[in-house]
Motif scaffolding. Structure first.
Motif, PDB file in Angstrom:
ATOM      1  N   LEU A  60      -1.670  -3.721  -1.334  1.00 39.37           N
ATOM      2  CA  LEU A  60      -0.361  -3.541  -0.683  1.00 39.37           C
ATOM      3  C   LEU A  60       0.780  -3.813  -1.660  1.00 39.37           C
ATOM      4  O   LEU A  60       1.796  -3.115  -1.647  1.00 39.37           O
ATOM      5  CB  LEU A  60      -0.243  -4.440   0.548  1.00 39.37           C
ATOM      6  CG  LEU A  60      -1.121  -4.050   1.736  1.00 39.37           C
ATOM      7  CD1 LEU A  60      -0.991  -5.081   2.858  1.00 39.37           C
ATOM      8  CD2 LEU A  60      -0.772  -2.653   2.240  1.00 39.37           C
ATOM      9  N   LYS A  61       0.628  -4.809  -2.506  1.00 40.17           N
ATOM     10  CA  LYS A  61       1.658  -5.091  -3.514  1.00 40.17           C
ATOM     11  C   LYS A  61       1.754  -3.935  -4.513  1.00 40.17           C
ATOM     12  O   LYS A  61       2.859  -3.540  -4.902  1.00 40.17           O
ATOM     13  CB  LYS A  61       1.362  -6.415  -4.238  1.00 40.17           C
ATOM     14  CG  LYS A  61       1.599  -7.628  -3.379  1.00 40.17           C
ATOM     15  CD  LYS A  61       3.054  -7.720  -2.992  1.00 40.17           C
ATOM     16  CE  LYS A  61       3.395  -9.001  -2.295  1.00 40.17           C
ATOM     17  NZ  LYS A  61       4.817  -9.041  -1.906  1.00 40.17           N
ATOM     18  N   PRO A 102       1.910   1.856   7.882  1.00 43.32           N
ATOM     19  CA  PRO A 102       0.563   1.723   8.439  1.00 43.32           C
ATOM     20  C   PRO A 102      -0.498   2.466   7.612  1.00 43.32           C
ATOM     21  O   PRO A 102      -1.625   1.994   7.496  1.00 43.32           O
ATOM     22  CB  PRO A 102       0.678   2.337   9.834  1.00 43.32           C
ATOM     23  CG  PRO A 102       2.117   2.236  10.178  1.00 43.32           C
ATOM     24  CD  PRO A 102       2.862   2.363   8.879  1.00 43.32           C
ATOM     25  N   LYS A 103      -0.146   3.601   7.022  1.00 37.31           N
ATOM     26  CA  LYS A 103      -1.109   4.339   6.198  1.00 37.31           C
ATOM     27  C   LYS A 103      -1.494   3.542   4.954  1.00 37.31           C
ATOM     28  O   LYS A 103      -2.643   3.578   4.515  1.00 37.31           O
ATOM     29  CB  LYS A 103      -0.545   5.708   5.816  1.00 37.31           C
ATOM     30  CG  LYS A 103      -0.472   6.682   6.986  1.00 37.31           C
ATOM     31  CD  LYS A 103      -0.078   8.059   6.500  1.00 37.31           C
ATOM     32  CE  LYS A 103       0.231   9.014   7.622  1.00 37.31           C
ATOM     33  NZ  LYS A 103      -0.844   9.271   8.545  1.00 37.31           N
ATOM     34  N   ALA A 104      -0.547   2.809   4.384  1.00 39.38           N
ATOM     35  CA  ALA A 104      -0.837   1.967   3.227  1.00 39.38           C
ATOM     36  C   ALA A 104      -1.779   0.829   3.629  1.00 39.38           C
ATOM     37  O   ALA A 104      -2.704   0.486   2.883  1.00 39.38           O
ATOM     38  CB  ALA A 104       0.447   1.406   2.629  1.00 39.38           C
ATOM     39  N   ALA A 108      -5.576   0.324   2.239  1.00 36.74           N
ATOM     40  CA  ALA A 108      -5.946  -0.936   1.589  1.00 36.74           C
ATOM     41  C   ALA A 108      -7.195  -1.535   2.247  1.00 36.74           C
ATOM     42  O   ALA A 108      -8.111  -1.999   1.553  1.00 36.74           O
ATOM     43  CB  ALA A 108      -4.782  -1.920   1.645  1.00 36.74           C
ATOM     44  N   ILE A 109      -7.251  -1.502   3.556  1.00 40.17           N
ATOM     45  CA  ILE A 109      -8.418  -2.019   4.286  1.00 40.17           C
ATOM     46  C   ILE A 109      -9.650  -1.190   3.943  1.00 40.17           C
ATOM     47  O   ILE A 109     -10.728  -1.722   3.685  1.00 40.17           O
ATOM     48  CB  ILE A 109      -8.144  -2.050   5.800  1.00 40.17           C
ATOM     49  CG1 ILE A 109      -7.091  -3.115   6.119  1.00 40.17           C
ATOM     50  CG2 ILE A 109      -9.439  -2.308   6.581  1.00 40.17           C
ATOM     51  CD1 ILE A 109      -6.551  -3.060   7.546  1.00 40.17           C
TER      52      ILE A 109
END
Length: 138
Positions: A60-61, A102-104, A108-109
């Protein structure tokens, strides 16, 4: 990578890893412990949460998401009979920040689940793991 546990008394152990960090392990008083440390299966959930959490926050970063707080909660259902293994695990990611995409978060998940987190890859071979997330606007 190595780990060693050294017994003290009752069910209390000190665990040490290659990194040199130590953790106290102990059991519930109902089974002979003194409740002075984490249970081994609790450490498995903590390990899973930490492993995937490090992946997700790092991604995310890199995606320049303005995260102001981040939490990973894990919950495991256990079999009723010994050895009382995990029968289902849920990982919940709680991301607080400004205009989080939300797509990011989903990407990431997904990357943590399918490419990066060894704790998750190992546990997923033995138990189904579900993922949920919530985004909170800061």
């Amino acid at each position: 990578m190595d780990a060693i546990v050294s017994w003290h008394e009752g069910l209390q152990f000190t665990a040490a890893a290659t990194s040199g960090h130590k953790i106290t392990l102990d059991g519930d008083p109902a089974v002979g412990g003194t409740d002075l440390g984490a249970r081994p299966l609790e450490l498995m959930l903590m390990s899973l949460a930490g492993c995937t959490g490090m992946d997700v926050i790092s991604i995310l970063k890199k995606k320049r998401q303005d995260v102001t707080a981040f939490e990973v909660k894990t919950h495991a259902e256990r079999a009723e009979n010994h050895p009382k293994v995990f029968t289902a695990v849920t990982i919940e990611y709680i991301i607080t920040g400004h205009n989080i995409d939300p797509k990011a978060v989903e990407r990431a998940i997904d990357l943590s689940e399918n490419a990066y987190c060894p704790a998750q890859a190992m546990l997923a071979q033995a138990v189904p793991i579900q993922h949920t997330y919530q985004i909170i606007e800061a």
